[in-house]
Design an enzyme around this catalytic site. Structure first.
Site, mmCIF file in Angstrom:
data_model
loop_
_atom_site.group_PDB
_atom_site.id
_atom_site.type_symbol
_atom_site.label_atom_id
_atom_site.label_comp_id
_atom_site.label_asym_id
_atom_site.label_seq_id
_atom_site.Cartn_x
_atom_site.Cartn_y
_atom_site.Cartn_z
ATOM 1 N N ALA A 284 5.657 4.381 2.198
ATOM 2 C CA ALA A 284 6.309 5.560 2.765
ATOM 3 C C ALA A 284 6.832 5.275 4.166
ATOM 4 O O ALA A 284 7.967 5.642 4.512
ATOM 5 C CB ALA A 284 5.338 6.735 2.784
ATOM 6 N N GLY B 235 0.818 -1.198 0.000
ATOM 7 C CA GLY B 235 0.000 0.000 0.000
ATOM 8 C C GLY B 235 0.856 1.253 0.000
ATOM 9 O O GLY B 235 2.065 1.213 0.238
ATOM 10 N N CYS B 236 0.218 2.384 -0.254
ATOM 11 C CA CYS B 236 0.950 3.647 -0.365
ATOM 12 C C CYS B 236 1.501 4.108 0.981
ATOM 13 O O CYS B 236 2.695 4.418 1.106
ATOM 14 C CB CYS B 236 0.063 4.718 -0.991
ATOM 15 S SG CYS B 236 -1.566 4.893 -0.226
ATOM 16 N N TYR B 237 0.661 4.154 2.006
ATOM 17 C CA TYR B 237 1.146 4.546 3.330
ATOM 18 C C TYR B 237 2.210 3.582 3.861
ATOM 19 O O TYR B 237 3.230 4.028 4.410
ATOM 20 C CB TYR B 237 -0.011 4.625 4.322
ATOM 21 C CG TYR B 237 -0.958 5.786 4.157
ATOM 22 C CD1 TYR B 237 -0.512 7.110 4.220
ATOM 23 C CD2 TYR B 237 -2.321 5.573 3.981
ATOM 24 C CE1 TYR B 237 -1.394 8.175 4.103
ATOM 25 C CE2 TYR B 237 -3.213 6.629 3.863
ATOM 26 C CZ TYR B 237 -2.747 7.929 3.929
ATOM 27 O OH TYR B 237 -3.627 8.977 3.822
#
EC number: 1.2.1.38
Length: 326
Positions: free
Chosen positions: A159, A154-156
């Protein structure tokens, strides 16, 4: 040259990954697909996204005949689809012998008991789930190369984990605190009132209950406090993370830990300098900036990515390149 089918190509992530694959001279697009009941079937990608006017391909409905054509003609399939759709499609194409790069959360947890709680379904393909690897490109290279079932993070989590994984041996058991802000493209292309221009304002959501929290915790091997926020901008993520370090940890120790990214061209690390979202938008990069308070033992690290690129499409592209060894 490897042939790639892209399913869910009409969405923001699907269109973005299409553009990356189309520009890669080692890959060719077998076809672009949407669901049989999609209002976009039959349309060209360029009619939906004029920025991709150079991609002269139409969106075909994913019929049974289309699925068989993919198996016969493609080497891999990218699934830019909802987890409820990817759950079945990923298993079907994997069992047919294709490499699968799934951008949903349907195969990110190795533990099948996580899915009812966080995704609302029972995982009915344990034999495929057992083969799935987590596609965090800078960290799981060997597994991505070896497996044909890659769950793109996922994106979060991308990061957050990029910032935290180098620090794992330097951290105390105190929970890292992650406050992250994402642009509205993270909510997808479908029209919704709360993501419309006049409604969007900086606000937290999914507090103490977002499904990316256990994804981060599982891959880090430590629980975290994660609070996502919706920002009033189109794309990008900025995660600001506070971490308690073990007694005796120095700035030199932290700098040494982040040297793991010296051979990672898409991750750049800065000391006492912090990234902004505009630094990474429309790029596949992750920028990290950190500062340490040795008196109190706290580190603050900020991580910036483009949610549609490093947080989705370009990381899928990285995984494809790793898997096919070029």
């Amino acid at each position: 040259m490897k042939s790639i089918a892209i399913i869910g190509a009409s969405g923001y992530t699907g269109a973005q990954v299409t553009s990356l694959i189309q520009a890669d001279d080692q890959l060719k697009i077998q076809g672009l697909y949407v669901s049989e009941n999609s209002l976009d079937k039959g349309k060209t990608l360029a009619s939906l996204y004029p920025v991709y006017s150079h991609i002269d391909l139409s969106l075909a409905p994913l019929t049974e005949q289309a699925k068989q054509a993919i198996v016969n003609e493609a080497d891999a399939v990218v699934l830019a689809t909802d987890h409820g759709v990817s759950l079945h499609l990923a298993a079907w194409f994997y069992q047919a012998g294709l490499a699968v790069f799934d951008l949903s959360g349907a195969y990110r947890f190795a533990d099948s008991e996580q899915y009812p709680k966080w995704y609302g379904f029972e995982h009915i393909y344990p034999e495929v789930l057992a083969e799935a690897v987590y596609g965090l490109a800078e960290w799981n290279t060997e597994a991505i190369a070896a497996s044909k079932m890659i769950a793109v993070p996922g994106c979060y989590p991308t990061a957050s984990l990029t910032a935290l994984k180098p620090l794992k041996d330097l951290m105390t058991d105190s929970l890292p605190v992650i406050n992250a802000v994402s642009g509205v493209t993270g909510a997808g292309r479908k029209a919704q009132l709360h993501t419309s221009f006049c409604e969007v304002s900086l606000t937290p959501y999914g507090v103490l209950g977002h499904r990316h929290q256990p994804e981060i915790a599982t891959q880090l091997g430590q629980q975290v406090i994660f609070t996502p926020h919706l920002g009033n901008f189109k794309r990008g993520i900025l995660a600001t993370i506070t971490v308690q370090m073990k007694p005796g940890v120095s700035e030199a120790d932290i700098a040494k830990a982040y040297e793991v990214y010296e051979s990672a061209p898409l991750v750049n690390v800065y000391h006492n300098q912090f990234p902004k979202v505009d630094d990474v938008v429309h790029t596949p990069n992750c920028l990290l900036g950190w500062k340490y308070d040795p008196l109190n033992g706290y580190l603050v690290v900020a991580s910036a990515i483009d949610n549609l690129m490093k947080g989705a499409a370009s990381q899928a592209h990285q995984c494809i390149k790793i898997h096919f060894n070029y």
